[in-house]
Design a protein around this motif. Structure first.
Motif, mmCIF file in Angstrom:
data_model
loop_
_atom_site.group_PDB
_atom_site.id
_atom_site.type_symbol
_atom_site.label_atom_id
_atom_site.label_comp_id
_atom_site.label_asym_id
_atom_site.label_seq_id
_atom_site.Cartn_x
_atom_site.Cartn_y
_atom_site.Cartn_z
ATOM 1 N N ASN A 260 22.398 24.160 9.447
ATOM 2 C CA ASN A 260 23.757 23.816 9.010
ATOM 3 C C ASN A 260 23.821 23.467 7.519
ATOM 4 O O ASN A 260 24.270 22.385 7.121
ATOM 5 C CB ASN A 260 24.299 22.634 9.830
ATOM 6 C CG ASN A 260 24.280 22.924 11.309
ATOM 7 O OD1 ASN A 260 24.663 24.003 11.745
ATOM 8 N ND2 ASN A 260 23.809 21.957 12.090
ATOM 9 N N PRO A 261 23.344 24.371 6.657
ATOM 10 C CA PRO A 261 23.367 24.077 5.215
ATOM 11 C C PRO A 261 24.795 23.983 4.690
ATOM 12 O O PRO A 261 25.707 24.650 5.184
ATOM 13 C CB PRO A 261 22.639 25.280 4.601
ATOM 14 C CG PRO A 261 22.817 26.381 5.590
ATOM 15 C CD PRO A 261 22.832 25.724 6.942
ATOM 16 N N ALA A 262 24.983 23.146 3.673
ATOM 17 C CA ALA A 262 26.296 22.993 3.032
ATOM 18 C C ALA A 262 26.148 23.268 1.545
ATOM 19 O O ALA A 262 25.069 23.144 0.976
ATOM 20 C CB ALA A 262 26.838 21.581 3.265
ATOM 21 N N GLY A 263 27.257 23.642 0.910
ATOM 22 C CA GLY A 263 27.251 23.863 -0.530
ATOM 23 C C GLY A 263 26.733 25.238 -0.900
ATOM 24 O O GLY A 263 26.865 26.200 -0.145
ATOM 25 N N ASP A 264 26.129 25.326 -2.067
ATOM 26 C CA ASP A 264 25.636 26.591 -2.603
ATOM 27 C C ASP A 264 24.327 26.959 -1.912
ATOM 28 O O ASP A 264 23.256 26.456 -2.245
ATOM 29 C CB ASP A 264 25.425 26.451 -4.114
ATOM 30 C CG ASP A 264 25.064 27.775 -4.779
ATOM 31 O OD1 ASP A 264 24.654 28.708 -4.068
ATOM 32 O OD2 ASP A 264 25.191 27.861 -6.007
ATOM 33 N N GLY A 265 24.419 27.870 -0.928
ATOM 34 C CA GLY A 265 23.244 28.227 -0.144
ATOM 35 C C GLY A 265 22.167 28.899 -0.969
ATOM 36 O O GLY A 265 20.972 28.654 -0.761
ATOM 37 N N ALA A 266 22.564 29.763 -1.920
ATOM 38 C CA ALA A 266 21.570 30.451 -2.745
ATOM 39 C C ALA A 266 20.777 29.459 -3.585
ATOM 40 O O ALA A 266 19.555 29.579 -3.731
ATOM 41 C CB ALA A 266 22.258 31.489 -3.634
ATOM 42 N N ALA A 267 21.470 28.462 -4.161
ATOM 43 C CA ALA A 267 20.774 27.452 -4.962
ATOM 44 C C ALA A 267 19.817 26.641 -4.093
ATOM 45 O O ALA A 267 18.697 26.301 -4.518
ATOM 46 C CB ALA A 267 21.791 26.535 -5.639
ATOM 47 N N LEU A 268 20.246 26.329 -2.871
ATOM 48 C CA LEU A 268 19.384 25.574 -1.965
ATOM 49 C C LEU A 268 18.155 26.391 -1.583
ATOM 50 O O LEU A 268 17.037 25.866 -1.521
ATOM 51 C CB LEU A 268 20.176 25.170 -0.722
ATOM 52 C CG LEU A 268 19.417 24.354 0.333
ATOM 53 C CD1 LEU A 268 18.822 23.102 -0.288
ATOM 54 C CD2 LEU A 268 20.359 23.994 1.486
#
Length: 512
Positions: free
Chosen positions: A285-293
């Motif tokens: 359940n990632p949030a925000g900018d997935g590519a940056a994460l």
């Protein structure tokens, strides 16, 4: 149109993406007091007590003036007045790393600054627990050295990355700090992590091993494999029509280089690429900018990522991490992606196609009817996927000859869609391609397939389809992009035999 406000740093507001001038400091203080009590009615006296520590009699008139100016600057704001009080509802965002309520100095704002700062700290730590990152944890521990839970988490992550000595060093630093400045021993959580590291019983994160099994009878593609091995870990793309064996080639390359990527192999179909990558490394359940994460998670590691059947260039645009490799497969070549070495594959060379068919159907078949085998393979443009189905069909019918197989293929050209299931399996790659075409592309390709010639130019294509020359060339280029026709030179194209076979089978349907 939407309004957003932030209390982190100076009080700020945006209308869509344009920042709004919220006026002088005291006007922003009135707005901040309302935002801090989002949806709650505040009387004039409450608002004045929040904004001014020692209010003068003129504060009531000043408050009304500020309310008027706020409404004028933000006419769409849900700001209501009732019985000498006010309330508003608005969207609040945390958009920066600065201290909250910058420039607002009343006792009320000082207390709120402490509350918001503590709330923000807890939220940041909760995010680090969900999505631990060594660099961010190191910064956090340096800024808040007495937060033992975060130091314990940093020790755990360092250990799981194979940095056991650094993890133990953090424990000794924490112990020296706590005993030297507070006269306390480390708490139970720090001591427990320290003991588990010493005992070697701290669980390591799962290593993704998602690469599909290699194909035992994989045939050919030696030049493409050699080129890919030379290019990796830079990004390699494999393009070709449906049925050309792009996935099998990517998997074969992946198995040949997997030893170069000790942190694991991730296999993703061409949809929701970023979230699939994050799930593979344990982020749910990632949030925000997935590519940056993803880049944070992959930093300093060596992953092999295979993205199969890529559907959208934007989904992989920002995923490159030094040290890790990406293998893409796609019918379409995405030229807008930087730094990709593209390998185009089509049918196998005739000798390799015969060898592949020989291994599937048996050596006696090839030896008895070599010329007919060549005809069968030519009808499917030497593509591996249909060859596998046809070779398997002969292997399952030991009393059949290649001549019988060829007669059935010729007879099926008048059956329309009423063809045997194995014939449908042969044609499955083209069925997929056909579904993705526009009506104009289908019409043009059908007209081409019903001609006696294998090669046409733009003017001939316009004449046979009834279209304008200016509109036909983009259609031909679009068909060439997905390998349903082959560009020979500017304005001239060739039709593969396998595509022609597909339209022969569909002729009764197309003309009914």
């Amino acid at each position: 149109m939407s309004l957003r406000f932030s209390l982190m740093g100076p009080v700020r507001g945006w209308r869509d993406d344009e920042e709004i001038n919220l006026g002088p400091r005291q006007q922003r203080a009135v707005l901040a007091a309302l935002l801090l009590n989002n949806g709650v009615w505040l009387s004039n006296d409450q608002l004045i007590g929040m904004v001014w520590d020692d209010p003068k009699p003129s504060a009531v008139m000043a408050l009304r003036t500020y309310m008027y100016k706020i409404r004028k600057a933000l006419p769409e704001l849900d700001l209501r007045s009732k019985d000498g009080g006010y309330a508003l509802r608005a969207e609040l965002v945390d958009d920066c790393r600065e201290d909250p309520l910058e420039g607002l100095t009343s006792a009320y704002f000082e207390a709120q600054r402490v509350r918001l700062g503590d709330q923000r700290l807890r939220c940041h730590e909760a995010r680090l627990e969900r999505e631990p990152d060594v660099v961010e944890l190191q910064k956090h521990v340096a800024a808040h050295p007495f937060r033992e839970r975060m130091r314990a988490l940093l020790m755990q992550v360092l250990y799981q990355e194979g940095r056991q000595a650094e993890a133990l060093e953090h424990y000794h630093r924490a112990r020296a700090l706590l005993t030297g400045q507070l006269g306390l021993e480390p708490g139970p959580e720090l001591r427990a992590i320290h003991a588990r590291i010493l005992n070697g019983d701290l669980a390591l994160p799962p290593r993704p091993e998602q690469l599909p099994p290699d194909v035992d009878d994989f045939t050919g593609r030696a030049a493409e494999i050699a080129r890919a091995l030379d290019v990796l870990p830079r990004t390699v793309g494999i393009t070709g029509m449906h049925g050309s064996g792009k996935t099998a080639l990517a998997v074969r390359i992946g198995h040949l280089v997997r030893h170069r990527f000790p942190d694991g192999q991730i296999f993703v179909r061409g949809h929701d690429v970023v979230n699939e990558l994050l799930r593979a490394v344990g982020v749910e359940n990632p949030a925000g900018d997935g590519a940056a994460l993803w880049r944070q998670k992959a930093r300093g590691k060596r992953f092999l990522v295979v993205v199969d059947d890529l559907q959208d260039a934007a989904s992989v645009k920002d995923l490159h991490v030094p040290g890790s490799a990406v293998l893409l497969t796609s019918v379409r070549r995405w030229n807008e992606l930087p730094g990709v070495t593209w390998l185009k594959i089509a049918g196998l060379p005739a000798s390799e196609a015969c060898g592949f068919f020989h291994g599937l159907a048996g050596p006696a078949v090839l030896a008895a009817e070599p010329e007919l085998v060549a005809k069968v393979l030519a009808r499917v443009s030497h593509l591996p996927a249909p060859i596998r189905v046809l070779g398997g069909k002969l292997a399952g019918r030991p009393h059949w000859t290649v001549a019988m197989l060829l007669r059935q293929m010729e007879r099926e050209t008048v059956l329309g869609e009423a063809v045997p299931s194995d014939c449908r399996a042969v044609l499955a790659p083209l069925a997929r391609a056909h579904r993705n075409l526009t009506d104009d592309e289908r019409h043009l390709l059908g007209c081409f397939a019903r001609q006696d010639t294998e090669v046409i130019n733009v003017c001939e294509a316009a004449a046979m389809s009834g279209g304008e020359v200016g509109a036909i060339e983009p259609l031909l280029e679009s068909l060439a992009d997905v390998h349903l026709i082959e560009p020979l030179e500017l304005g001239r194209y060739r039709l593969p035999a396998f595509v022609k076979l597909w339209f022969q089978l569909r002729a009764p349907v197309l003309t009914s």
